[in-house]
Design a protein around this motif. Structure first.
Motif, PDB file in Angstrom:
ATOM      1  N   THR A   1       1.251  -0.191 -12.569  1.00 33.21           N
ATOM      2  CA  THR A   1       0.457   0.739 -11.766  1.00 33.21           C
ATOM      3  C   THR A   1       1.134   1.057 -10.438  1.00 33.21           C
ATOM      4  O   THR A   1       1.131   2.208  -9.989  1.00 33.21           O
ATOM      5  N   ASP A   2       1.744   0.079  -9.805  1.00 33.98           N
ATOM      6  CA  ASP A   2       2.319   0.279  -8.465  1.00 33.98           C
ATOM      7  C   ASP A   2       3.832   0.147  -8.423  1.00 33.98           C
ATOM      8  O   ASP A   2       4.408   0.092  -7.331  1.00 33.98           O
ATOM      9  N   VAL A   3       4.488   0.136  -9.584  1.00 28.01           N
ATOM     10  CA  VAL A   3       5.927  -0.094  -9.596  1.00 28.01           C
ATOM     11  C   VAL A   3       6.707   1.037  -8.917  1.00 28.01           C
ATOM     12  O   VAL A   3       7.810   0.831  -8.410  1.00 28.01           O
ATOM     13  N   MET A   4       6.140   2.249  -8.870  1.00 29.60           N
ATOM     14  CA  MET A   4       6.862   3.374  -8.269  1.00 29.60           C
ATOM     15  C   MET A   4       6.692   3.431  -6.753  1.00 29.60           C
ATOM     16  O   MET A   4       7.391   4.196  -6.086  1.00 29.60           O
ATOM     17  N   SER A   5       5.760   2.663  -6.220  1.00 26.79           N
ATOM     18  CA  SER A   5       5.476   2.748  -4.787  1.00 26.79           C
ATOM     19  C   SER A   5       6.705   2.515  -3.906  1.00 26.79           C
ATOM     20  O   SER A   5       7.018   3.343  -3.045  1.00 26.79           O
ATOM     21  N   PRO A   6       7.453   1.414  -4.084  1.00 24.42           N
ATOM     22  CA  PRO A   6       8.630   1.212  -3.232  1.00 24.42           C
ATOM     23  C   PRO A   6       9.781   2.167  -3.560  1.00 24.42           C
ATOM     24  O   PRO A   6      10.749   2.239  -2.805  1.00 24.42           O
ATOM     25  N   LEU A   7       9.665   2.874  -4.691  1.00 19.26           N
ATOM     26  CA  LEU A   7      10.755   3.744  -5.137  1.00 19.26           C
ATOM     27  C   LEU A   7      10.619   5.179  -4.639  1.00 19.26           C
ATOM     28  O   LEU A   7      11.449   6.025  -4.958  1.00 19.26           O
TER      29      LEU A   7
ATOM     30  N   ALA B   1      11.386  -2.925   2.686  1.00 15.72           N
ATOM     31  CA  ALA B   1      10.130  -2.313   3.139  1.00 15.72           C
ATOM     32  C   ALA B   1       8.943  -2.749   2.292  1.00 15.72           C
ATOM     33  O   ALA B   1       7.825  -2.882   2.791  1.00 15.72           O
ATOM     34  N   GLY B   2       9.181  -2.986   0.992  1.00 18.07           N
ATOM     35  CA  GLY B   2       8.082  -3.381   0.119  1.00 18.07           C
ATOM     36  C   GLY B   2       7.630  -4.813   0.307  1.00 18.07           C
ATOM     37  O   GLY B   2       6.569  -5.198  -0.200  1.00 18.07           O
ATOM     38  N   SER B   3       8.403  -5.599   1.044  1.00 19.96           N
ATOM     39  CA  SER B   3       8.047  -7.018   1.200  1.00 19.96           C
ATOM     40  C   SER B   3       6.804  -7.212   2.057  1.00 19.96           C
ATOM     41  O   SER B   3       6.038  -8.156   1.835  1.00 19.96           O
ATOM     42  N   ILE B   4       6.580  -6.332   3.038  1.00 20.49           N
ATOM     43  CA  ILE B   4       5.380  -6.465   3.871  1.00 20.49           C
ATOM     44  C   ILE B   4       4.122  -6.075   3.096  1.00 20.49           C
ATOM     45  O   ILE B   4       3.149  -6.844   3.051  1.00 20.49           O
ATOM     46  N   PRO B   5       4.071  -4.896   2.436  1.00 17.20           N
ATOM     47  CA  PRO B   5       2.908  -4.624   1.579  1.00 17.20           C
ATOM     48  C   PRO B   5       2.743  -5.668   0.479  1.00 17.20           C
ATOM     49  O   PRO B   5       1.627  -5.901   0.008  1.00 17.20           O
TER      50      PRO B   5
ATOM     51  N   TYR C   1       1.716   4.288  -0.857  1.00 25.09           N
ATOM     52  CA  TYR C   1       2.487   4.867   0.251  1.00 25.09           C
ATOM     53  C   TYR C   1       2.926   3.822   1.269  1.00 25.09           C
ATOM     54  O   TYR C   1       3.618   4.148   2.238  1.00 25.09           O
ATOM     55  N   ALA C   2       2.508   2.563   1.056  1.00 28.22           N
ATOM     56  CA  ALA C   2       2.716   1.539   2.084  1.00 28.22           C
ATOM     57  C   ALA C   2       4.190   1.270   2.372  1.00 28.22           C
ATOM     58  O   ALA C   2       4.591   1.133   3.539  1.00 28.22           O
ATOM     59  N   ALA C   3       5.004   1.174   1.316  1.00 25.96           N
ATOM     60  CA  ALA C   3       6.433   0.903   1.541  1.00 25.96           C
ATOM     61  C   ALA C   3       7.078   2.040   2.328  1.00 25.96           C
ATOM     62  O   ALA C   3       7.900   1.811   3.222  1.00 25.96           O
ATOM     63  N   ASP C   4       6.703   3.278   1.999  1.00 28.87           N
ATOM     64  CA  ASP C   4       7.234   4.431   2.728  1.00 28.87           C
ATOM     65  C   ASP C   4       6.739   4.423   4.172  1.00 28.87           C
ATOM     66  O   ASP C   4       7.473   4.797   5.095  1.00 28.87           O
ATOM     67  N   LEU C   5       5.512   3.979   4.393  1.00 23.26           N
ATOM     68  CA  LEU C   5       4.975   3.845   5.749  1.00 23.26           C
ATOM     69  C   LEU C   5       5.810   2.854   6.564  1.00 23.26           C
ATOM     70  O   LEU C   5       6.101   3.092   7.744  1.00 23.26           O
ATOM     71  N   MET C   6       6.197   1.750   5.925  1.00 24.38           N
ATOM     72  CA  MET C   6       6.979   0.737   6.630  1.00 24.38           C
ATOM     73  C   MET C   6       8.346   1.282   7.061  1.00 24.38           C
ATOM     74  O   MET C   6       8.871   0.918   8.113  1.00 24.38           O
ATOM     75  N   VAL C   7       8.911   2.158   6.238  1.00 22.38           N
ATOM     76  CA  VAL C   7      10.204   2.765   6.578  1.00 22.38           C
ATOM     77  C   VAL C   7      10.047   3.753   7.729  1.00 22.38           C
ATOM     78  O   VAL C   7      10.819   3.751   8.695  1.00 22.38           O
TER      79      VAL C   7
END
Length: 456
Positions: free
Chosen positions: A8-14, A281-285, A265-271
Motif C-alpha cells: 500500500t505504501d511502497v511507492m511513498s518514498p519513491l 527521508a523515509g526513515s523518519i516517517p 507524501y511524508a518522505a517527500d515532505l522530509m526532503v
C-alpha cells in the motif's frame, strides 16, 4: 495484512524517483494514490465483499481477497517494468500512471476486503475476551509492513540500480538508474507468502469449529434468491439506520484520511521541508508505525480492561490536530522536530484504531459485522481516494514554479507543503467534533463504548 500494508505504501518514498526517472508530476502521483479507492468506491466492490463475508464466511472471502491482492500487485509490477509505457498515453493519461493505478485499484479491492475479513475473524475468536488487544496485535503486525514500506524501498531501488546512458549538454553521460520495480517485486513475493499463510489459517479455523461442535458457523443453509436479497436488504437497512454506525464511519474516514494520505507524501515532505537526503527521508516517517507495534496492543488492552473507548478516540484526534498544525507552520524546519511530531502521530495512530474497531461489534450485531465493516471501509475509501488526489493537486497549484522549472530543464525548487498540511489539520479538527458526538450518542443509547470489553 503485513504484506498488504507494505505494498500500500511502497511507492511513498519513491515519489522523487518517479518524477526524475519516469517524468511523473505530483498530480500524476496523486492520481495513482487515489486509485486505491476507484473500484472500492465507484463499483461498490468493498460493499459486495462485506456481503459475501456475511453470507459465504471468512474462509472463502479471505482466500478470494488474498488472491485479488496478488493479481493487483502483479499488474502494478508489470506497469513499472514496461519501458514502452513511458511515452504512451491512455485517455489523456500517462500510460504508466494508468496501468500502475489499475493494478493498485485491483489490489485495493483485495486488501480492503481482507481487512474486514480479518476484523470479523478476530471478533469470532476473541469476543468476550481480549478482543481489542487481539485487534491491536493484528494492526501492529500490519503497521510493521507500513514501516518497512517507508524505510526499505529507496535502499532496494538503489541496490538494484543499473547504468544507462543519457545526453547532457550535448554529451553522452553514464548515470546510475535506480530500479523502482525492485521494491514492488519484493512486495509481490510477500503477498504470495501471505496468500499461502491464509491456507494455514483455514485449517486452524476448521479445527476451532470442530472443537466447538459448531459445524454450521461457516456453512450456511441454502437460501433462495428472494430470501437472500431480503436478508441483504434487511441488514443494510438496520445498519444505515443506526446513528452510532454513521458516527464511527465518519470518524474513521476523517482519521484515516489525515494519516494514510499523509504517509504517502511524508518522505517527500522530509526532503522538501526538512532538507533530508532522499535515501534517508523515509526513515523518519518509518518511525510512525514503529510506535504502533507496541502501543496499539497496549491501548487495546486498556480498552479491554478499563473501557473508555470513545475517550481514547477523542484523545487520538486531538493529537492528530496538534501534529498537523505544527507541520503546517513555515518555521521549526528542523529534522528533530519532524521526529517528535512523527512519534506523536504514531501514538495517535495507535489510540484511535485500538478503540474504534473493537467498538463496532458493540454497535452492530455479529451476523451483520461483515456488511457493517465493509460499509465503514467503503466510506473510508472516499477519503483515501479523494484526499491524496486533492493533496497532489494543491501541491502543484501551490508550487507552479516547480512545473515551470521541470519544463525548462532548470534546477527544480523545493515544494512548499504549507497548504497540504493545513488540509490535514482541518481533518483532525473535524475528527475531534465527531468523536465528541459519538461519546454523547453512546451515553444516550448505552452501546457500552466506555465499558471494558472483557466480560467477567
Amino acid at each position: 495484512m503485513f504484506a498488504g500494508y507494505f505494498l500500500t505504501d511502497v511507492m511513498s518514498p519513491l515519489k522523487p524517483m518517479l518524477e526524475s526517472e519516469f517524468g511523473w508530476s505530483s498530480t500524476n502521483y496523486g492520481i495513482f494514490t487515489s486509485a486505491y479507492g476507484w473500484f472500492n468506491v465507484f463499483l461498490l466492490m468493498l460493499i459486495f465483499g462485506g456481503i459475501i463475508l456475511d453470507k459465504m464466511g471468512a474462509r472463502f472471502t479471505g482466500l478470494m481477497s488474498s488472491g485479488i491482492m496478488v493479481v493487483g500487485a502483479a499488474i502494478k509490477f508489470w506497469a513499472v517494468t514496461n519501458p514502452t509505457l513511458d511515452t504512451d498515453t491512455i485517455l489523456g493519461m500517462h500510460s504508466q500512471v494508468f496501468w500502475a493505478s489499475i493494478g493498485f485499484a485491483i489490489f485495493a479491492i483485495g486488501v480492503e476486503i481482507a481487512g474486514i475479513t480479518v476484523s470479523k475473524i478476530i471478533v469470532k475468536w476473541f469476543k468476550g475476551h481480549e478482543m481489542a488487544f487481539a485487534m491491536g496485535m493484528q494492526m501492529a503486525v500490519a503497521r510493521l509492513g507500513t514501516m518497512l514500506a517507508l524505510v526499505a524501498p529507496v535502499p532496494l531501488a538503489m541496490y538494484f540500480s543499473s547504468v544507462h546512458t543519457v545526453v547532457e549538454n550535448g554529451q553522452l553521460v553514464e548515470k546510475m538508474a535506480p530500479s523502482i520495480s525492485a521494491p514492488i517485486a519484493f512486495a509481490l513475493v510477500l503477498l504470495i507468502i501471505g496468500f499461502i499463510a491464509f491456507f494455514i489459517y483455514m485449517s486452524m479455523d476448521k479445527k476451532l469449529e470442530l472443537s466447538e461442535a459448531d459445524l454450521n458457523a461457516e456453512v450456511k443453509k441454502p437460501m433462495s434468491m428472494n430470501e437472500l436479497w431480503l436478508s441483504i436488504y434487511s441488514d443494510l437497512r438496520q445498519i444505515v439506520g443506526n446513528k452510532g454506525f454513521w458516527l464511527i464511519a465518519v470518524l474513521c474516514v476523517l482519521f484515516y484520511s489525515s494519516v494514510f494520505p499523509f504517509i504517502k507524501y511524508a518522505a517527500d515532505l522530509m526532503v522538501n521541508k526538512y532538507g533530508l537526503d532522499q535515501e534517508i527521508a523515509g526513515s523518519i516517517p518509518g518511525l510512525l508505525p514503529l510506535g504502533t507495534l507496541f502501543l496499539t496492543p497496549i491501548f487495546g488492552g486498556i480498552y479491554d480492561t478499563k473501557g473508555k473507548g470513545a475517550t481514547i478516540m477523542i484523545i487520538g484526534a486531538i493529537l492528530i490536530l496538534i501534529v498537523h498544525s505544527i507541520f503546517s507552520l513555515p518555521i521549526l524546519n528542523y529534522w528533530q522536530v519532524a521526529v517528535v511530531l512523527t512519534i506523536v502521530l504514531g501514538i495517535a495512530l495507535s489510540l484511535v484504531p485500538s478503540a474504534m474497531w473493537p467498538s463496532v461489534p458493540k454497535i452492530i450485531p455479529e451476523n451483520q459485522l461483515g456488511t457493517a465493516f465493509s460499509l465503514i471501509f467503503w466510506i473510508q475509501n472516499w477519503g483515501l481516494m479523494g484526499i491524496p488526489l486533492l493533496i497532489g493537486y494543491v501541491l502543484d497549484q501551490s508550487n507552479p514554479e516547480v512545473a515551470l522549472a521541470k519544463a525548462n530543464g532548470t534546477a527544480v525548487p523545493l515544494y512548499d507543503y504549507t497548504n497540504p498540511m493545513l488540509i490535514f489539520t482541518g481533518l483532525g479538527a473535524l475528527a475531534i467534533i465527531v468523536g465528541m458526538l459519538l461519546k454523547m450518542e453512546d451515553k444516550k443509547k448505552g452501546y457500552g463504548l466506555e465499558l471494558p470489553n472483557i466480560q467477567k
